[in-house]
Design a protein around this motif. Structure first.
Motif, PDB file in Angstrom:
ATOM      1  N   TYR A 207      79.178  92.131  28.987  1.00  0.00           N
ATOM      2  CA  TYR A 207      77.791  92.357  28.573  1.00  0.00           C
ATOM      3  C   TYR A 207      76.771  91.868  29.601  1.00  0.00           C
ATOM      4  O   TYR A 207      75.675  91.439  29.248  1.00  0.00           O
ATOM      5  N   ILE A 208      77.124  91.929  30.867  1.00  0.00           N
ATOM      6  CA  ILE A 208      76.190  91.504  31.908  1.00  0.00           C
ATOM      7  C   ILE A 208      76.282  92.463  33.089  1.00  0.00           C
ATOM      8  O   ILE A 208      77.367  92.951  33.431  1.00  0.00           O
ATOM      9  N   GLY A 209      75.136  92.763  33.668  1.00  0.00           N
ATOM     10  CA  GLY A 209      75.084  93.614  34.847  1.00  0.00           C
ATOM     11  C   GLY A 209      74.141  93.010  35.870  1.00  0.00           C
ATOM     12  O   GLY A 209      73.215  92.262  35.517  1.00  0.00           O
ATOM     13  N   PHE A 210      74.377  93.320  37.131  1.00  0.00           N
ATOM     14  CA  PHE A 210      73.562  92.775  38.210  1.00  0.00           C
ATOM     15  C   PHE A 210      73.000  93.913  39.050  1.00  0.00           C
ATOM     16  O   PHE A 210      73.709  94.870  39.384  1.00  0.00           O
ATOM     17  N   LEU A 211      71.734  93.796  39.391  1.00  0.00           N
ATOM     18  CA  LEU A 211      71.073  94.753  40.267  1.00  0.00           C
ATOM     19  C   LEU A 211      70.454  93.954  41.408  1.00  0.00           C
ATOM     20  O   LEU A 211      69.509  93.190  41.207  1.00  0.00           O
ATOM     21  N   LEU A 212      71.025  94.116  42.607  1.00  0.00           N
ATOM     22  CA  LEU A 212      70.586  93.345  43.768  1.00  0.00           C
ATOM     23  C   LEU A 212      69.853  94.263  44.739  1.00  0.00           C
ATOM     24  O   LEU A 212      70.353  95.342  45.071  1.00  0.00           O
ATOM     25  N   GLY A 213      68.697  93.839  45.194  1.00  0.00           N
ATOM     26  CA  GLY A 213      67.909  94.649  46.117  1.00  0.00           C
ATOM     27  C   GLY A 213      67.760  93.968  47.464  1.00  0.00           C
ATOM     28  O   GLY A 213      67.380  92.798  47.542  1.00  0.00           O
ATOM     29  N   GLY A 214      68.076  94.697  48.531  1.00  0.00           N
ATOM     30  CA  GLY A 214      67.958  94.131  49.875  1.00  0.00           C
ATOM     31  C   GLY A 214      67.738  95.217  50.906  1.00  0.00           C
ATOM     32  O   GLY A 214      67.802  96.413  50.599  1.00  0.00           O
ATOM     33  N   THR A 215      67.495  94.820  52.128  1.00  0.00           N
ATOM     34  CA  THR A 215      67.260  95.758  53.223  1.00  0.00           C
ATOM     35  C   THR A 215      68.593  96.274  53.768  1.00  0.00           C
ATOM     36  O   THR A 215      69.649  95.679  53.516  1.00  0.00           O
ATOM     37  N   PRO A 216      68.564  97.370  54.527  1.00  0.00           N
ATOM     38  CA  PRO A 216      69.813  97.857  55.135  1.00  0.00           C
ATOM     39  C   PRO A 216      70.497  96.807  56.005  1.00  0.00           C
ATOM     40  O   PRO A 216      71.731  96.721  56.028  1.00  0.00           O
ATOM     41  N   GLU A 217      69.705  95.996  56.709  1.00  0.00           N
ATOM     42  CA  GLU A 217      70.295  94.958  57.555  1.00  0.00           C
ATOM     43  C   GLU A 217      71.077  93.947  56.728  1.00  0.00           C
ATOM     44  O   GLU A 217      72.142  93.475  57.146  1.00  0.00           O
ATOM     45  N   PHE A 218      70.543  93.603  55.571  1.00  0.00           N
ATOM     46  CA  PHE A 218      71.228  92.648  54.699  1.00  0.00           C
ATOM     47  C   PHE A 218      72.621  93.145  54.326  1.00  0.00           C
ATOM     48  O   PHE A 218      73.570  92.364  54.238  1.00  0.00           O
ATOM     49  N   LEU A 219      72.762  94.443  54.154  1.00  0.00           N
ATOM     50  CA  LEU A 219      74.061  95.002  53.780  1.00  0.00           C
ATOM     51  C   LEU A 219      74.932  95.299  54.994  1.00  0.00           C
ATOM     52  O   LEU A 219      76.106  94.921  55.037  1.00  0.00           O
ATOM     53  N   LEU A 220      74.371  95.946  55.998  1.00  0.00           N
ATOM     54  CA  LEU A 220      75.178  96.571  57.048  1.00  0.00           C
ATOM     55  C   LEU A 220      75.398  95.723  58.291  1.00  0.00           C
ATOM     56  O   LEU A 220      76.309  96.014  59.070  1.00  0.00           O
ATOM     57  N   ASP A 221      74.581  94.708  58.513  1.00  0.00           N
ATOM     58  CA  ASP A 221      74.713  93.921  59.740  1.00  0.00           C
ATOM     59  C   ASP A 221      76.109  93.292  59.823  1.00  0.00           C
ATOM     60  O   ASP A 221      76.496  92.511  58.950  1.00  0.00           O
TER      61      ASP A 221
END
Length: 364
Positions: A207-221
């Motif tokens: 019963y829990i979900g997470f939505l994380l928002g970041g820049t492309p660099e945060f993910l792909l670097d």
């Protein structure tokens, strides 16, 4: 993220939202994770209270449901509370959580507003020492840095018991983890993300979900982003079949949002102009030609960045409208000639991180 949050509220979810910052992180030993939890609790929202501060109303709803169940089955309220919170009591930190909820109910029965406030204070992770919590509530633990994620899982089960569909946690500005200069601190936060991701993918978090928002660099670097952590890279990698077919796999744990196109930015500026004029087209401060000229000027100044990272572009446009509104004698052509726009860049600020090893300074 606001759209997803609004949809969740309509579907009877409880939502939490907060922006990460140097003082708010997923993992820490200096109170930053506790600060993030407190901010999330402060911003707790429901459909009836979409602007935050809904924690008290969620607890009250749980108490109301417990009282109704006790009356209909001729049980004591205390017995029903124990029954409903049995699963929570067996979790890490869950025993004291359940005890605090029971204390809140007893305080409500006795009209003890101070004790109710202390219970909410504990649930919001606002106690800084265990001694204060023990003196006020008789509990042995508090919600600390180490308890951050476990406390969220407990809260998800609790809101479910209160009659909601579940809990949605929205965390924005995740790029602040990418900016951490301390490698070990950054790795520890990424490990926390990995733990959350594994629980969600494997069904260990209910019963829990997470939505994380970041820049492309945060993910792909590959050096400092999530892709620098191999376990996360393999789990968050893009679906190759979807990529080859030029479609989006909406079941993927990582979704790449497209940048605005020049045409979309033009429409955005038109809408901003319309809002600035309070919806009255006769009060437009600049004509349509100025929008085109403004975008051409931005393109000549900073290139494609004017629509790919449009924050500075939008700010400059609003600043221009402000000046024209206050000084009608100045034409937009004059302002455009002197307009200077800088390309938006990621901050490489250095953030001092305490050593994660509490025993480093230990001496015999």
């Amino acid at each position: 993220m606001s759209v997803v949050r609004a949809i969740a509220l309509e579907r009877k979810f409880v939502t939490l939202h907060a922006d990460l910052s140097p003082d708010r992180r997923l993992h820490a030993t200096g109170g930053q994770a506790k600060n993030l939890y407190s901010e999330l609790m402060k911003n707790m929202s429901t459909r009836n209270k979409p602007d935050g501060n809904a924690l008290t109303s969620v607890v009250e709803k749980f108490i109301t449901q417990v009282q109704k169940e006790a009356e209909s089955n001729d049980y004591s309220v205390e017995k029903v509370i124990h029954k409903r919170l049995t699963a929570i009591s067996e979790m890490v930190g869950g025993y004291d959580f359940a005890k605090v909820i029971e204390i809140y109910w007893k305080a409500s029965e006795e009209d003890n507003e101070h004790l109710k406030a202390c219970a909410i204070k504990w649930l919001r992770a606002e106690y800084s020492t265990k001694t204060d919590a023990r003196n006020d509530l008789g509990v042995r633990t508090i919600i600390s840095d180490a308890f951050f994620y476990d406390a969220l899982k407990i809260m998800s089960l609790f809101v479910r018991q209160a009659g909601y569909s579940g809990l949605l946690v929205n965390l924005d500005e995740m790029v602040n983890l990418y900016k951490l200069s301390n490698t070990q601190a950054r790795k520890s936060n990424y490990e926390q993300i990995l733990r959350i991701l594994n629980d969600c993918l494997q069904g260990n978090a209910e019963y829990i979900g997470f939505l994380l928002g970041g820049t492309p660099e945060f993910l792909l670097d590959p050096y400092k982003g999530l892709y620098s952590y191999e376990a996360l890279q393999t789990r968050l990698a893009e679906n190759n079949f979807a990529k080859q077919a030029d479609v989006i796999d909406y079941s993927s744990p990582a979704l790449h949002l497209a940048c605005l196109s020049p045409e979309e930015l033009y429409i955005l500026l038109k809408n901003l102009r319309h809002i600035y004029a309070s919806g009255d087209s006769t009060k437009y401060l600049v004509p349509d030609d100025s929008l085109t000229a403004f975008l051409i000027h931005c393109n000549q100044t900073i290139g494609e960045a004017y629509f790919k990272t449009p924050r500075n572009t939008i700010k400059a446009f609003l600043d221009m409208l402000t000046v024209i509104e206050q000084h009608p004698e100045i034409s937009w052509q004059q302002l455009l000639e002197s307009l200077k726009i800088e390309e938006e860049k990621n901050s490489d600020m250095e953030i001092e991180i305490e050593n994660d090893d509490n025993l480093t300074d230990f001496r015999l």
